[in-house]
Write an enzyme that holds these catalytic residues in place. Sequence first.
Site, PDB file in Angstrom:
ATOM      1  N   CYS B 170     103.379   5.406  66.800  1.00  0.00           N
ATOM      2  CA  CYS B 170     102.889   5.462  65.419  1.00  0.00           C
ATOM      3  C   CYS B 170     103.194   6.789  64.737  1.00  0.00           C
ATOM      4  O   CYS B 170     102.950   6.936  63.543  1.00  0.00           O
ATOM      5  CB  CYS B 170     101.394   5.182  65.397  1.00  0.00           C
ATOM      6  SG  CYS B 170     100.982   3.765  66.404  1.00  0.00           S
ATOM      7  N   HIS B 302      95.214   8.947  59.237  1.00  0.00           N
ATOM      8  CA  HIS B 302      95.774   7.921  60.124  1.00  0.00           C
ATOM      9  C   HIS B 302      94.870   6.693  60.027  1.00  0.00           C
ATOM     10  O   HIS B 302      95.354   5.580  59.889  1.00  0.00           O
ATOM     11  CB  HIS B 302      95.856   8.460  61.557  1.00  0.00           C
ATOM     12  CG  HIS B 302      96.512   7.517  62.511  1.00  0.00           C
ATOM     13  ND1 HIS B 302      97.780   7.033  62.303  1.00  0.00           N
ATOM     14  CD2 HIS B 302      96.076   6.950  63.676  1.00  0.00           C
ATOM     15  CE1 HIS B 302      98.096   6.208  63.303  1.00  0.00           C
ATOM     16  NE2 HIS B 302      97.083   6.138  64.135  1.00  0.00           N
ATOM     17  N   HIS B 339      98.967  -1.654  59.698  1.00  0.00           N
ATOM     18  CA  HIS B 339      99.470  -0.581  60.553  1.00  0.00           C
ATOM     19  C   HIS B 339     100.901  -0.947  60.926  1.00  0.00           C
ATOM     20  O   HIS B 339     101.130  -1.781  61.804  1.00  0.00           O
ATOM     21  CB  HIS B 339      98.597  -0.415  61.790  1.00  0.00           C
ATOM     22  CG  HIS B 339      98.925   0.846  62.554  1.00  0.00           C
ATOM     23  ND1 HIS B 339     100.042   1.608  62.285  1.00  0.00           N
ATOM     24  CD2 HIS B 339      98.292   1.477  63.567  1.00  0.00           C
ATOM     25  CE1 HIS B 339     100.077   2.649  63.112  1.00  0.00           C
ATOM     26  NE2 HIS B 339      99.025   2.592  63.892  1.00  0.00           N
TER      27      HIS B 339
END
Lengths: 91, 410
Positions: B170, B302, B339
């Site tokens: 990520c 995040h 995401h």
Amino acid sequence: MTDQPQDLSKLKEDIIEVIASEGMVDRSKVTPDATIESLDLKSVDIVMILTALEEKFNVYIPMDGSLQEAKTVESLIDAIAQHIQKERETQ
Amino acid sequence: MPASRGGDRGRRVVVSGMGAVCASGVGARRLWEAARDGVSQIRPLKTERPYDGRIKIAAQVPDFDPAAYIEPAVLPFCDPFTQFAVVAADEAMAQAGLSRADVAGPRTAVIMGTGIGGMTTIEDGIYKYYVERTRPDTLSVPKLIPSAMPTTISARFSALGPTFAVGSACSSASQSVGIGLQMIRAGMVDRAIVGGAEACVINATIRAWEGLRVMTPNLCRPFSKGRNGMSLGEGGAVFVLETAEAARARGHAPLCELAGYATTSDAKDPVRPDLDGASSCIALALEDAGLAPRDVHYVNAHGTATHANDITESEAILRVFGDYGRDVPVSSTKPIHGHALGASGGLELAITIEALRAQTVPPTINFLEFDSSCPIDAVPNAARAHKIDAAMSNSFAFGGINAVLVVRHA
């Protein structure tokens, strides 16, 4: 549909079985007042336990606060049992 | 406005153009508008083959026809992750006002991040081989390698400089942007095409994600009480970086300055966020930008909406920002674009840049109730006009790789 008390205790027994086998912990150590820390369960172990429960009970158990904040085996089992019962009611 | 940084870190670097493809469609503008207006792009999951999993929602690119954007000679080599990156790169180059001739040659780098690479090609190939008893697509190998994305872009613009893929889960896109920044500062190259893309909303992959228990079956609600995980997304985001002088010399007004970057590793648990790793990364990014915490007026978190990430990230912000950490607006736009894993840092940087330019903080949507374990201002449910001189974008990956970027007005 609500679970009868004996159903719930059976459910909790089943959950303990899975915790012992998937977490590779001695079954006798998985007592309600034992802390998760004392069983040396890592986050990956919890994931393995939940995956096995998902397959056993045909439910999806997201990692929400109730599961994350569980410090003892009892609170972990209660949180899991609640998820399973909630899912059963909606099925 | 904070003082301009000295020359100790090398040349000043600006973002001259950007492009994005994600669940809000094609175009960085659309992504910003969805984020600003708090319109979630997470919809019922669509898969080509029947999906038997428990998660039925995802942030997928809607009605995407790659043939409308990519030439017939190139398209067969492009897995969806490369397609997203190419379309975003074309948009970024157009906004930067650079032609192929302008960037051709060895002084242009192409560094692109992806968590997995050509997952669709991998999964389709395995399905064909094991289930259909046929063979994978002939071009499987050049399509599925993570470097297919940067090399396709490199060929598209005749960029002959350092070209490679970054695979840091990520944090992939954020690290790619940061590496591009460092290369230009160091004088290795004059400009860099950077960003990330991901396309792994596909059956077996979603099923694998389900296993980690980080996905919500209903709504993604970062920092809120009652949050229970994220939704998978897909897409790509690309940025054109160059020196401030080069942009000025050709009369191009950049979007912003890319002022700071840092990356750290937790070196601990592969799936549990870590306070030391996250906070040290935030602190180092500020130091790199030459800014104090109070100079930063927006943090794009995040913010995965997993129970653990949001607590750790809040603590990390407070540890570095002190009391001001309770006041600085911190929002997560993951409930908007999902995401998107290796693309996420790119999509979120695009939103962060637009927030800086619009002097508007996008909201954290689906917010129910303040959670005392996340004692930050999560900008619940509605955008906010706010003076922003500098803004920060956080990415914290599985495996423990953290990356933080800081932008400010050029």
